[in-house]
Design an enzyme around this catalytic site. Structure first.
Site, PDB file in Angstrom:
ATOM      1  CG  HIS A 366      -2.018  -0.983   1.193  1.00 33.13           C
ATOM      2  ND1 HIS A 366      -3.255  -0.751   0.646  1.00 33.13           N
ATOM      3  CD2 HIS A 366      -2.032  -2.249   1.643  1.00 33.13           C
ATOM      4  CE1 HIS A 366      -3.997  -1.844   0.777  1.00 33.13           C
ATOM      5  NE2 HIS A 366      -3.269  -2.766   1.383  1.00 33.13           N
ATOM      6  CE  LYS A 557      -6.449  13.933   0.551  1.00 39.60           C
ATOM      7  NZ  LYS A 557      -6.589  12.739  -0.275  1.00 39.60           N
ATOM      8  NE  ARG A 558      -3.982   9.493  10.197  1.00 35.93           N
ATOM      9  CZ  ARG A 558      -3.763   8.605  11.163  1.00 35.93           C
ATOM     10  NH1 ARG A 558      -4.629   7.641  11.392  1.00 35.93           N
ATOM     11  NH2 ARG A 558      -2.691   8.692  11.926  1.00 35.93           N
ATOM     12  CE  LYS A 563      -2.505  10.568   3.356  1.00 31.93           C
ATOM     13  NZ  LYS A 563      -3.168   9.740   2.323  1.00 31.93           N
ATOM     14  CE  LYS A 667     -13.886   5.845   0.661  1.00 34.07           C
ATOM     15  NZ  LYS A 667     -13.027   5.871   1.868  1.00 34.07           N
TER      16      LYS A 667
HETATM   17  C1  GPK Z   1      -0.995   3.045   2.985  1.00 31.11           C
HETATM   18  F1  GPK Z   1       0.996   2.229   3.840  1.00 31.11           F
HETATM   19  C2  GPK Z   1      -0.216   2.642   4.027  1.00 31.11           C
HETATM   20  C3  GPK Z   1      -0.727   2.666   5.358  1.00 31.11           C
HETATM   21  O1  GPK Z   1      -0.042   2.310   6.324  1.00 31.11           O
HETATM   22  N1  GPK Z   1      -1.996   3.089   5.532  1.00 31.11           N
HETATM   23  C4  GPK Z   1      -2.769   3.483   4.487  1.00 31.11           C
HETATM   24  O2  GPK Z   1      -3.931   3.842   4.699  1.00 31.11           O
HETATM   25  C5  GPK Z   1      -3.144   3.858   2.107  1.00 31.11           C
HETATM   26  N2  GPK Z   1      -2.256   3.464   3.222  1.00 31.11           N
HETATM   27  C6  GPK Z   1      -2.478   4.611   0.977  1.00 31.11           C
HETATM   28  O3  GPK Z   1      -1.801   5.730   1.503  1.00 31.11           O
HETATM   29  C7  GPK Z   1      -3.550   5.049  -0.017  1.00 31.11           C
HETATM   30  O4  GPK Z   1      -2.972   5.688  -1.116  1.00 31.11           O
HETATM   31  C8  GPK Z   1      -4.355   3.837  -0.476  1.00 31.11           C
HETATM   32  O5  GPK Z   1      -5.452   4.229  -1.234  1.00 31.11           O
HETATM   33  C9  GPK Z   1      -4.850   3.038   0.712  1.00 31.11           C
HETATM   34  O6  GPK Z   1      -3.785   2.701   1.589  1.00 31.11           O
HETATM   35  C10 GPK Z   1      -5.550   1.763   0.323  1.00 31.11           C
HETATM   36  O7  GPK Z   1      -4.768   1.023  -0.560  1.00 31.11           O
END
Ligand code: GPK
Length: 828
Positions: A366, A557-558, A563, A667
């Site tokens: 991810h 978002k976080r 970001k 979304k």
């Molecule tokens: C990726 F590595 C990580 C993590 O620890 N937590 C997290 O939410 C997110 N992510 C990505 O940052 C996004 O771009 C992505 O859409 C999401 O995972 C789902 O794949």
């Protein structure tokens, strides 16, 4: 053969009358209250019990059918499930939302009031956890035999408050009223070991055997959460593990007569499942985290093997009947644990076990962010999981032999590929373990998968190109459209029917009406109503008044440097300064939402400065409705479903190359917001789907970012050429917005001028230019409505149902098994 009355499953009625009966009974029999005196919370609980008994019926029917049909199952292993509220979703997916609403009304209770009482199940941080929740919902909806495994954290994601500007974290005691959705399974407990040592048993003929001895033991107890499919009878299961002390925890202390100490130790051993680590895309190097990971992985694998054997399959059939998906590297220790179970406990040969393990596992990556890549010091792994360390050495030995054979003499490559990083004080690279132990590795958007192959996993890609696939993320339209946006759902139903709820590509039927004036008006009316709904919530939570006729520009978002919430903030400050200088700028409401990891000082500083700027801007009489800035507190799934349908503009402005995919982008676009975005993550695919007219792309591409970094960025030089940007930075660092802590804004100025690691300064001009393009289009209501409608019509690809089918076909090799109405349990 049991008697028919023993095998019979109850078949509860789903009509208004039947539901009313169940709910009223539950108030007495489950809640233990007199219906005359029941509170709203009592009614909520009673309603939940009435639903859950219907869910478990279908769960058992589903399970029977899967067993009868010899299906292959997928198990999704994830440290996080960001589920949100369950009551409305369960009612809807069970097909009883409207009858239940009526039944409650008959009992004198308003369903909407009840829905608002529920706490979010926030067992996740952000995108990764929410994706897991969407995947489970889609597996059930499409009838796939798919199960989730995770941890039943006593405390989920913290609750965020501002005091008054900076973030303060409060514990999320989500289970304080108990939880009507879970089935505690005290008969389903597995022992989990830690520490101790390994004993070798040499056999004259055959392989050496190992036993793991004298460790500490804790039990993992199952809690089951039935997961209903929408428009189907399938109900799957999410099994979350809680730590429980073993019955005779610590005999030593008892024998020494230290009863109190022994009981205290029991409490200590149960801390394993106490709390979710609130870090997003950052590895946590804590021993407790490693124990959490191993705890839930070991319990899940023991459970999977038990079920496999109980169904009568032999272990050689494991990859034919079981697929296991590793959601990031958090569960990657599963590769070693399955080997331990197969070799040490089930006495398979190493080679046979390895073949089965590799064909069973697949791994989803991810992120490319280096700080997110989990590595564990060998010393720690050796102490906590001594047998696993030995197994990892063996896996690595066999793997490096293969590499040596393929690339003789290439020691650098060997060092790069090794599961053990020898450079940084010997650490286990969990991503390498996951890649070596899987038959498929996937990224979560096209660009991300490409970058994985070119950078992080380049050497692995050269070795095994066939192992790498892309599975672009998606979102569930049940939560993110039907539930979140009932007004748009209704409008879509009137125009194109409801097929899109199961097959989101059918939204395309809307395209021919995009310039229909009636539809445009109805669409804008829906958006405005959703903005009023959000404005009411914002007033309630923050006291700020929002004008629903102004553009709502949303970044939720976080909080992360990559970001680039700071890019949006600079824009706000720039606009504010120009408004004060008498310039005419297009009006907008800027809304931020998101949490910062408690230990991420820079992210917390960003929250603070946004709150401080917001406070000044919102109270400046010279500004009025031309600019409002809100940081929505405690952004979570339930507030997302109010914010998203109200957004006009979606900010997806990460530095290109850093956002793996994004799902908030999907979304928001699905709900008709137009995206301002970089060519990053799934934004690229969104642009390809919706067309250039419905998206505002700006800024450096991923390649250009690399090039820019190579050339030695010089933010000061850029500032010297952009007076508006320079004035905004100066305004911040001068302390103009300082409310709390003098000095912090000076530091932010230095950070932007001299560090700017994510190129906020370099992308600023392109960014504001994209915002202006959005302003121009927004001013033309007809043109905006058309673009927004086309945007909705073309978002079908980003359904989680497509994502799950991609996993099913490319990785898991499973097929849907829709549950048929049976003769004895045939009612709808
Ligand atoms: C990726 F590595 C990580 C993590 O620890 N937590 C997290 O939410 C997110 N992510 C990505 O940052 C996004 O771009 C992505 O859409 C999401 O995972 C789902 O794949």
């Amino acid at each position: 053969m049991a008697a028919p009355e023993v095998t019979h499953l109850p078949n509860l009625p789903n009509d208004v009358e039947g539901l009313r009966q169940s709910i009223r009974d539950a108030v007495v029999r489950v809640v233990g209250e007199d219906p005359r005196q029941a509170t709203e919370r009592d009614w909520m609980e009673a309603l939940a019990f009435a639903i859950r008994e219907r869910m478990v019926e279908r769960r058992l029917l589903t399970r029977r059918q899967f067993a009868d049909e010899d299906v292959k199952r997928v198990y999704y292993l994830s440290m996080e499930y960001l589920i949100g509220r369950m009551l409305e979703a369960n009612l809807r997916n069970m097909g009883i939302l409207e009858p239940a609403r009526q039944a409650m009304a008959d009992l004198g209770v308003n369903l909407d009031t009840i829905l608002d009482l529920e706490d979010d199940a926030a067992l996740g941080n952000g995108g990764l956890g929410r994706l897991a929740a969407c995947i489970l919902e889609s597996l059930a909806t499409q009838g796939y035999p798919g199960y989730g495994y995770g941890i039943r954290y006593e405390f989920g994601m913290f609750r965020q408050e501002f005091e008054p500007y900076h973030q303060v974290e409060h514990p999320d005691n989500w289970l304080r009223y108990g939880n009507p959705w879970e089935f505690p399974r005290s008969d389903r407990k597995y022992p989990i070991h830690f520490y101790g040592h390994v004993v070798e048993h040499h056999h004259p003929r055959g392989e050496t055997r190992y036993t793991w001895e004298n460790g500490e033991e804790v039990l993992a107890m199952a809690y089951d959460y039935p997961t209903a499919g929408y428009g189907r009878r399938n109900v799957n299961n999410l099994r979350l593990w809680a730590a429980k002390a073993t019955r005779d925890f610590d005999l030593r202390y008892f024998n020494e007569g230290d009863y109190i100490r022994a009981v205290a130790d029991k409490a200590e051993s149960e801390t394993i499942s106490m709390v979710l680590y609130p870090n997003d895309a950052t590895a946590i190097g804590k021993e407790l985290r490693l124990k959490q990971e191993y705890f839930f992985v070991s319990a899940s694998l023991q459970d999977i093997l038990d079920r496999h054997l109980a169904l009568g399959y032999n272990l050689d059939a494991l990859p034919d009947k079981v697929a296991i998906q590793l959601n990031d590297t958090h569960p990657a220790i599963a590769v070693a644990e399955l080997m331990r179970l197969l070799v040490d406990c089930h006495e398979l040969s190493w080679d046979r076990a390895w073949d089965l393990a590799r064909r069973t596992f697949a791994y989803t990556n991810h992120t490319l962010m280096p700080e997110a890549l989990e590595t564990w010091p060998v010393e720690l792994m050796e102490r906590v999981l001594p047998r696993h360390m030995g197994i990892i050495y063996q896996i690595n030995h066999d793997f490096l032999e293969q590499v040596r054979h393929r690339y003789p003499g290439d020691n650098d490559r060997l060092a790069r590929l090794s599961i053990i990083d020898e450079q940084n004080g010997r650490r286990v690279r969990m991503a390498h373990l996951a890649v070596v132990g899987s038959h498929r590795v996937n990224g979560v958007a096209a660009l991300h998968t490409q970058l994985l192959q070119e950078t992080l996993f380049e050497d692995f890609y050269n070795l095994w190109p066939e192992r790498f696939v892309n599975v672009t993320n998606g979102v569930t339209p049940r939560l993110w459209m039907i539930q979140a946006n009932p007004a748009l759902t209704e409008l879509l139903g009137q125009r194109i029917g409801n097929d899109w709820q199961y097959d989101l590509d059918r939204l395309r039927a809307l395209e021919p009406y995009a310039h229909d004036a009636d539809l445009q008006k109805a669409f804008l009316d829906v958006k405005r109503a959703n903005k009023v709904r959000l404005a009411n919530l914002v007033r309630e939570r923050t006291g700020v008044e929002l004008n629903p006729d102004v553009m709502f520009d949303v970044q939720i978002k976080r909080i992360h440097e990559y970001k680039r919430q700071l890019l949006k903030l600079l824009h706000v400050v720039d606009l504010y300064r120009r408004i004060r200088a008498g310039e005419d700028v297009a009006p907008r409401v800027v809304l931020f939402g998101g949490k910062a990891a408690p230990g991420y000082a820079r992210a917390k500083g960003i929250i603070q400065v946004i709150n401080e700027v917001a406070d000044i801007v919102n109270h400046d009489p010279a500004v009025g409705d031309r600019l409002k800035c809100v940081f929505f507190p405690n952004y979570e799934v339930s507030s997302a479903s109010i914010i998203i349908p109200a957004a006009d503009v979606s900010e997806q402005i990460s530095t290109a190359g850093f956002e793996a995919s994004g799902t908030g982008n999907m979304k928001l676009a699905l709900n008709g917001a137009l995206t301002i975005g970089t060519l990053d993550g799934a934004n690229i695919e969104i642009r390809d789907a919706v067309g250039e007219e419905s998206i505002f792309i700006f800024g450096m591409t991923a390649d250009e970012v690399v090039e820019h970094r190579r050339n030695g960025p010089n933010p000061e030089a850029i500032l010297a050429q952009q007076p508006n940007l320079a004035a905004a930075v100066e305004m911040i660092e001068s302390g103009f917005f300082t409310c709390d802590d003098p000095g912090t804004h000076g530091d932010l100025g230095r950070y932007l001028r001299h560090e700017d690691p994510f190129f906020v300064i370099a992308d600023y001009a392109a960014y504001t230019e994209a915002c202006e393009r959005a302003d121009t289009l927004y001013a033309d209501r007809t043109a905006w409505a058309e673009a927004a409608i086309l945007n909705v019509a073309r978002m079908g690809y980003f359904s989680i149902d497509r994502t799950v089918r991609d996993y099913a076909n490319q990785i898991w090799d499973i097929i849907p098994e829709p549950v048929a109405p049976s003769r004895t349990n045939g009612a709808a």
